[in-house]
Write an enzyme that holds these catalytic residues in place. Structure first.
Site, mmCIF file in Angstrom:
data_model
loop_
_atom_site.group_PDB
_atom_site.id
_atom_site.type_symbol
_atom_site.label_atom_id
_atom_site.label_comp_id
_atom_site.label_asym_id
_atom_site.label_seq_id
_atom_site.Cartn_x
_atom_site.Cartn_y
_atom_site.Cartn_z
ATOM 1 N N CYS A 39 42.471 -28.454 11.350
ATOM 2 C CA CYS A 39 41.763 -27.466 10.535
ATOM 3 C C CYS A 39 42.739 -26.479 9.924
ATOM 4 O O CYS A 39 43.673 -26.032 10.582
ATOM 5 C CB CYS A 39 40.727 -26.723 11.376
ATOM 6 S SG CYS A 39 39.728 -25.556 10.428
ATOM 7 N N CYS B 98 30.024 -25.243 14.051
ATOM 8 C CA CYS B 98 31.041 -25.074 13.009
ATOM 9 C C CYS B 98 31.483 -23.617 12.995
ATOM 10 O O CYS B 98 31.014 -22.813 12.172
ATOM 11 C CB CYS B 98 30.456 -25.497 11.660
ATOM 12 S SG CYS B 98 31.678 -25.648 10.347
#
Length: 423
Positions: free
Chosen positions: A353, A159
């Site tokens: 994102c 991440c």
């Protein structure tokens, strides 16, 4: 009547509960089990860590919001999953039987893989709200006597977006406080290059993020294997493209935030045949366990292979849009089975994102996640910063009010000027 139990009440588990309640009639029972009694909006943790948010702005008590929708809630840690017996064993020793189990726990944070790392060691974290609050406390002390800072991601991390976000937010906050000139910043990452993101890069992410780092006087080390963290000192081995040691770095710091690698949570990882060696749930194309046909899973806790082999291990991220489509697929498939139809809905590995960068932001779309891609899109601008603020407010509103509409497909894609993506 079926009893569906959702394990985990985060950005996957809460929407799953609401969508299941909307899809199934009230003869079917839905229970959410979570280790803590509050919801936390994890994407806002970088803001909390520098004082741009307060805890009460990004958390709320779960029980009243679920119960008003006819969803039961258990605030306890699960100690064991009896997959053969279709039951969860809870911390107080009681058992909770289920007909279907939906696992949305998120990850276990593997700080222990690097000696001295993590909030119990010498680096800070923004992975959960408690860690972000502790980071804010440490940051306030740092501001009294600023110095070098090291920010980034440990070996095996997947991440990467929040690490970049925090680097830029940290940089922006220091500038606003007129302290940036006192803080050399080094970004240390296991990625093979800046902008890799665990995705093999997206569009022009490499050159754009390198340019942002240069423009903001942020140095970087890639292919970085952090081997140990000591008080005020990080030991890093920089690898070459063949995975062999290239250079040793000893980085002094007065403040450090490093994201860890992830593993599966203990109770899930311990179920024989459910997970891969890292404890991530092995699923088929319908989000169902390959061994236990009444167990489904979505989010960070599912097993997705790395996009590519890298000199220092990196994982593939699970972004919000991906998680949203996984949840929708699970809801459809459970409803179909209860109605006597085959499960046929699939999630997506498309990545979308919105990343804040302090006073600007970056948005990317990777379709599919693994290259080559049909869509490979990366752009930056202040509008992304504003869009992420709006997304936070809307998601919190949705979770408090129990609406089940898909946010990404209805709002985010439209805001990005992208038609509905094929799954």
């Amino acid at each position: 009547m079926a009893h569906i139990v959702i394990l985990g009440a985060g950005t996957g588990g809460m929407p799953a509960a609401y969508e299941l309640r909307a899809a199934l009639d009230t003869s079917h029972r839905i229970t959410v089990v979570n280790a803590v009694d509050y919801f936390q909006f994890v994407p806002s943790n970088p803001w909390l860590a520098v004082g741009w948010r307060k805890r009460n702005a990004i958390t709320f008590p779960i029980r009243p919001h679920l119960e008003k929708k006819g969803i039961e809630f258990v605030a306890q840690r699960v100690t064991r999953i009896d997959a053969a017996g279709n039951a969860l064993e809870l911390l107080d020793g009681s058992a909770l039987p289920y007909d279907y189990l939906v696992i949305t726990t998120g990850p276990k944070l593997a700080f222990d893989e690097v000696p001295g790392a993590g909030p119990d060691g010498h680096t800070q974290s923004i992975c959960v709200v408690d860690h972000a609050e502790k980071t804010w406390a440490q940051y306030q002390e740092f501001l009294k006597d600023p110095g070098p800072a090291v920010i980034g991601a440990m070996p095996g991390a997947s991440c990467f977006g929040p690490a970049y976000e925090f680097a830029f937010i940290f940089n922006t906050d220091l500038k606003r406080r007129k302290l940036r000139h006192k803080v050399p910043i080094t970004y240390v990452t296991s990625e093979p290059y800046i902008g890799h993101l665990g995705l093999g890069g997206v569009g022009d992410s490499k050159s754009m993020l390198e340019s942002e780092f240069r423009n903001n006087d942020i140095k970087w080390i890639t292919n970085a294997k952090v081997t140990r963290v000591e008080p005020g000192r990080m030991l890093v081995t920089e690898m070459d493209e063949h995975g062999q040691p290239k250079k040793e770095h000893e980085l002094p710091f007065k403040f450090s935030m490093m994201l860890p690698a992830f593993k599966g949570v203990d109770a899930v990882a311990a179920v024989e045949g459910l997970c891969n060696p890292r404890g991530f749930v092995l699923i088929d194309e319908y989000q169902r366990s390959r061994k236990y046909r009444n167990i489904f899973s979505a989010g960070v806790c599912v097993a997705i292979p790395p996009v590519e082999a890298t000199p220092v291990p990196t994982g593939a991220p699970k972004t919000g849009y991906m998680i949203e489509t996984m949840i929708t697929a699970i809801v459809h498939n459970i409803a179909a089975e209860l109605a006597g139809r085959p499960a046929d809905a699939k999630g997506t590995w498309n990545a979308i994102c919105l990343a804040d960068m302090g006073d600007t932001g970056a948005a990317f779309v990777a379709l599919p996640q693994i290259p080559p891609r049909n869509v490979n899109w990366f752009k930056k601008g202040k509008w992304v910063h504003l869009a992420k603020i709006a997304f936070e407010k809307y998601f919190m509103h949705k979770m408090k009010n129990g609406t089940s509409e898909p946010i990404y497909e209805k709002y985010v894609l439209k805001a990005l000027g992208i038609e509905r993506l094929e799954r």
